[in-house]
Design a protein around this motif. Structure first.
Motif, PDB file in Angstrom:
ATOM      1  N   LEU A 110      23.992  31.693  30.120  1.00 43.96           N
ATOM      2  CA  LEU A 110      23.402  31.375  31.412  1.00 43.96           C
ATOM      3  C   LEU A 110      22.975  29.909  31.489  1.00 43.96           C
ATOM      4  O   LEU A 110      22.183  29.443  30.671  1.00 43.96           O
ATOM      5  N   ASN A 111      23.532  29.206  32.468  1.00 41.23           N
ATOM      6  CA  ASN A 111      23.227  27.804  32.710  1.00 41.23           C
ATOM      7  C   ASN A 111      22.648  27.655  34.113  1.00 41.23           C
ATOM      8  O   ASN A 111      22.373  28.653  34.782  1.00 41.23           O
ATOM      9  N   LEU A 112      22.470  26.417  34.552  1.00 36.39           N
ATOM     10  CA  LEU A 112      21.910  26.169  35.877  1.00 36.39           C
ATOM     11  C   LEU A 112      22.874  25.333  36.698  1.00 36.39           C
ATOM     12  O   LEU A 112      23.438  24.355  36.212  1.00 36.39           O
ATOM     13  N   GLY A 113      23.043  25.717  37.957  1.00 36.29           N
ATOM     14  CA  GLY A 113      23.909  24.972  38.854  1.00 36.29           C
ATOM     15  C   GLY A 113      23.174  24.502  40.093  1.00 36.29           C
ATOM     16  O   GLY A 113      22.258  25.175  40.579  1.00 36.29           O
ATOM     17  N   LEU A 114      23.544  23.327  40.595  1.00 33.37           N
ATOM     18  CA  LEU A 114      23.032  22.805  41.861  1.00 33.37           C
ATOM     19  C   LEU A 114      24.204  22.699  42.821  1.00 33.37           C
ATOM     20  O   LEU A 114      25.262  22.164  42.457  1.00 33.37           O
ATOM     21  N   HIS A 115      24.034  23.220  44.018  1.00 32.91           N
ATOM     22  CA  HIS A 115      25.102  23.161  45.009  1.00 32.91           C
ATOM     23  C   HIS A 115      25.568  21.711  45.165  1.00 32.91           C
ATOM     24  O   HIS A 115      24.746  20.806  45.336  1.00 32.91           O
ATOM     25  N   PHE A 116      26.870  21.491  45.082  1.00 35.21           N
ATOM     26  CA  PHE A 116      27.435  20.146  45.162  1.00 35.21           C
ATOM     27  C   PHE A 116      27.421  19.658  46.603  1.00 35.21           C
ATOM     28  O   PHE A 116      27.989  20.300  47.497  1.00 35.21           O
ATOM     29  N   LEU A 117      26.751  18.542  46.856  1.00 35.71           N
ATOM     30  CA  LEU A 117      26.663  17.973  48.200  1.00 35.71           C
ATOM     31  C   LEU A 117      27.796  16.961  48.369  1.00 35.71           C
ATOM     32  O   LEU A 117      27.663  15.791  48.024  1.00 35.71           O
ATOM     33  N   SER A 118      28.901  17.427  48.901  1.00 40.99           N
ATOM     34  CA  SER A 118      30.080  16.572  49.038  1.00 40.99           C
ATOM     35  C   SER A 118      29.803  15.420  49.994  1.00 40.99           C
ATOM     36  O   SER A 118      29.318  15.613  51.109  1.00 40.99           O
ATOM     37  N   GLY A 119      30.100  14.213  49.546  1.00 41.49           N
ATOM     38  CA  GLY A 119      29.915  13.034  50.383  1.00 41.49           C
ATOM     39  C   GLY A 119      28.536  12.408  50.289  1.00 41.49           C
ATOM     40  O   GLY A 119      28.274  11.381  50.924  1.00 41.49           O
ATOM     41  N   ALA A 120      27.635  13.010  49.503  1.00 41.16           N
ATOM     42  CA  ALA A 120      26.298  12.439  49.343  1.00 41.16           C
ATOM     43  C   ALA A 120      26.377  11.135  48.560  1.00 41.16           C
ATOM     44  O   ALA A 120      27.240  10.955  47.706  1.00 41.16           O
ATOM     45  N   ILE A 121      25.442  10.219  48.862  1.00 34.70           N
ATOM     46  CA  ILE A 121      25.390   8.951  48.137  1.00 34.70           C
ATOM     47  C   ILE A 121      24.022   8.811  47.472  1.00 34.70           C
ATOM     48  O   ILE A 121      23.037   9.410  47.907  1.00 34.70           O
ATOM     49  N   THR A 122      23.987   8.034  46.419  1.00 33.45           N
ATOM     50  CA  THR A 122      22.730   7.807  45.706  1.00 33.45           C
ATOM     51  C   THR A 122      21.736   7.065  46.588  1.00 33.45           C
ATOM     52  O   THR A 122      22.098   6.097  47.271  1.00 33.45           O
ATOM     53  N   TYR A 123      20.495   7.512  46.577  1.00 33.93           N
ATOM     54  CA  TYR A 123      19.442   6.843  47.336  1.00 33.93           C
ATOM     55  C   TYR A 123      19.285   5.403  46.848  1.00 33.93           C
ATOM     56  O   TYR A 123      19.146   5.157  45.657  1.00 33.93           O
ATOM     57  N   ASP A 124      19.320   4.471  47.774  1.00 34.21           N
ATOM     58  CA  ASP A 124      19.164   3.046  47.464  1.00 34.21           C
ATOM     59  C   ASP A 124      17.843   2.577  48.074  1.00 34.21           C
ATOM     60  O   ASP A 124      17.706   2.522  49.306  1.00 34.21           O
ATOM     61  N   PRO A 125      16.843   2.245  47.261  1.00 31.22           N
ATOM     62  CA  PRO A 125      15.531   1.865  47.805  1.00 31.22           C
ATOM     63  C   PRO A 125      15.566   0.632  48.697  1.00 31.22           C
ATOM     64  O   PRO A 125      14.649   0.419  49.490  1.00 31.22           O
ATOM     65  N   LEU A 126      16.620  -0.163  48.609  1.00 28.02           N
ATOM     66  CA  LEU A 126      16.698  -1.372  49.420  1.00 28.02           C
ATOM     67  C   LEU A 126      17.229  -1.099  50.826  1.00 28.02           C
ATOM     68  O   LEU A 126      16.895  -1.829  51.772  1.00 28.02           O
ATOM     69  N   VAL A 127      18.041  -0.047  50.974  1.00 28.28           N
ATOM     70  CA  VAL A 127      18.668   0.182  52.285  1.00 28.28           C
ATOM     71  C   VAL A 127      18.436   1.582  52.841  1.00 28.28           C
ATOM     72  O   VAL A 127      18.519   1.789  54.051  1.00 28.28           O
ATOM     73  N   SER A 128      18.146   2.570  51.994  1.00 28.89           N
ATOM     74  CA  SER A 128      17.995   3.942  52.475  1.00 28.89           C
ATOM     75  C   SER A 128      16.666   4.121  53.192  1.00 28.89           C
ATOM     76  O   SER A 128      15.650   3.539  52.799  1.00 28.89           O
ATOM     77  N   GLU A 129      16.680   4.925  54.253  1.00 29.27           N
ATOM     78  CA  GLU A 129      15.472   5.194  55.027  1.00 29.27           C
ATOM     79  C   GLU A 129      14.821   6.487  54.551  1.00 29.27           C
ATOM     80  O   GLU A 129      15.509   7.447  54.223  1.00 29.27           O
ATOM     81  N   ILE A 130      13.488   6.503  54.526  1.00 32.30           N
ATOM     82  CA  ILE A 130      12.740   7.720  54.212  1.00 32.30           C
ATOM     83  C   ILE A 130      11.370   7.607  54.886  1.00 32.30           C
ATOM     84  O   ILE A 130      10.784   6.523  54.932  1.00 32.30           O
ATOM     85  N   ASP A 131      10.884   8.706  55.434  1.00 31.50           N
ATOM     86  CA  ASP A 131       9.591   8.651  56.112  1.00 31.50           C
ATOM     87  C   ASP A 131       8.459   8.732  55.095  1.00 31.50           C
ATOM     88  O   ASP A 131       8.631   9.204  53.967  1.00 31.50           O
TER      89      ASP A 131
END
Length: 259
Positions: free
Chosen positions: A98-119
């Motif tokens: 038994l292992n662990l899986g995370l649903h693959f988010l196709s097309g997701a990009i790494t959060y970039d603190p210089l350009v990504s928006e977050i509230d």
């Protein structure tokens, strides 16, 4: 909200390794037809990292953060027999079960603190989550966040709960704050820490914590080299989280001071 049932699926195809991850996770297909990022029990920190990944993810989901669906994934021994790469072959061999899986988010990009928006409230929740679970690995160097459909998704919590790598001293961590929050990638954007702390306290009551910890597979808590029992480990995670939640105002002040 807490996911009432963590699904269990079977790996049917090993697609490719993700070599940017130190533990060599992989994209796999399961028998439900979906793709997942598979975290292996046979990797570096073993089953403890899977527990940290699971607890961190489900706690994040409980407080309203975006987290890919987590599933338990059965891996049989057939994949190691056909894998030509010796490193991956060994990883697959040691990860049967038994292992662990995370649903693959196709097309997701790494959060970039210089350009990504977050509230500010989302950033504050993530900062306080990582204070609660002692996550040392959400920094500018390695954000462990994804941007998908204009939203920020929390992934890779396996470096959390580092007390569980030395069980004889785990109680020493109950009253500690988390000074390493100064390195958090979202600290500068965490402008609603007190509001976030209040919301988290309302949600993460003892029943919620116990419900999440109860979902840890018994097999992941078993280690023949350790004297602490699976039941004692489960109780320790609950005690640890209850202690941290009770001091969340102190953790919020610590983060605020570092800002």
């Amino acid at each position: 909200m807490i996911n009432p049932d963590i699904r269990t699926v079977n790996v049917v195809q090993y697609i490719k390794p993700l070599r940017e991850g130190g533990s060599l996770p992989a994209i796999v297909e399961a028998d439900d037809g979906f793709l997942y990022v598979l975290k292996f029990r046979g990797a570096g920190q073993g089953k403890s990292a899977l527990i940290a990944e699971f607890l961190g993810g489900e706690l994040a989901r409980a407080i309203g953060l975006k987290v890919p669906e987590l599933v338990f994934m059965n891996l049989d021994d057939s994949f190691s027999q056909t894998e030509p790469d010796e490193e991956i072959q060994d990883l697959l061999k040691f990860s049967v079960g038994l292992n662990l899986g995370l649903h693959f988010l196709s097309g997701a990009i790494t959060y970039d603190p210089l350009v990504s928006e977050i509230d500010g409230i989302t950033a504050s929740k993530i900062v306080l989550l990582d204070s609660l679970i002692s996550n040392i690995d959400r920094t500018h160097k390695n954000t462990n966040l994804l941007q998908w459909h204009t939203e920020t998704w929390v992934i890779d919590n396996g470096a959390s709960f580092y007390f569980h790598h030395n069980w004889p001293t785990w109680k020493n961590h109950l009253t500690r704050t988390f000074p390493l929050i100064k390195n958090h990638v979202l600290l500068a954007k965490a402008s609603h820490l007190l509001e976030a702390a209040k919301k988290i306290k309302e949600i993460l009551n003892q029943d919620t914590v116990e419900a999440i910890v109860s979902k840890i597979p018994e097999d992941w808590l078993t280690n023949e080299k350790e004297t602490i029992t699976p039941n004692d480990k489960r109780a320790a995670y609950i005690t640890y989280l209850d202690a941290k939640i009770s001091m969340i105002d102190t953790l919020a002040k610590e983060a605020q001071d570092e800002r």
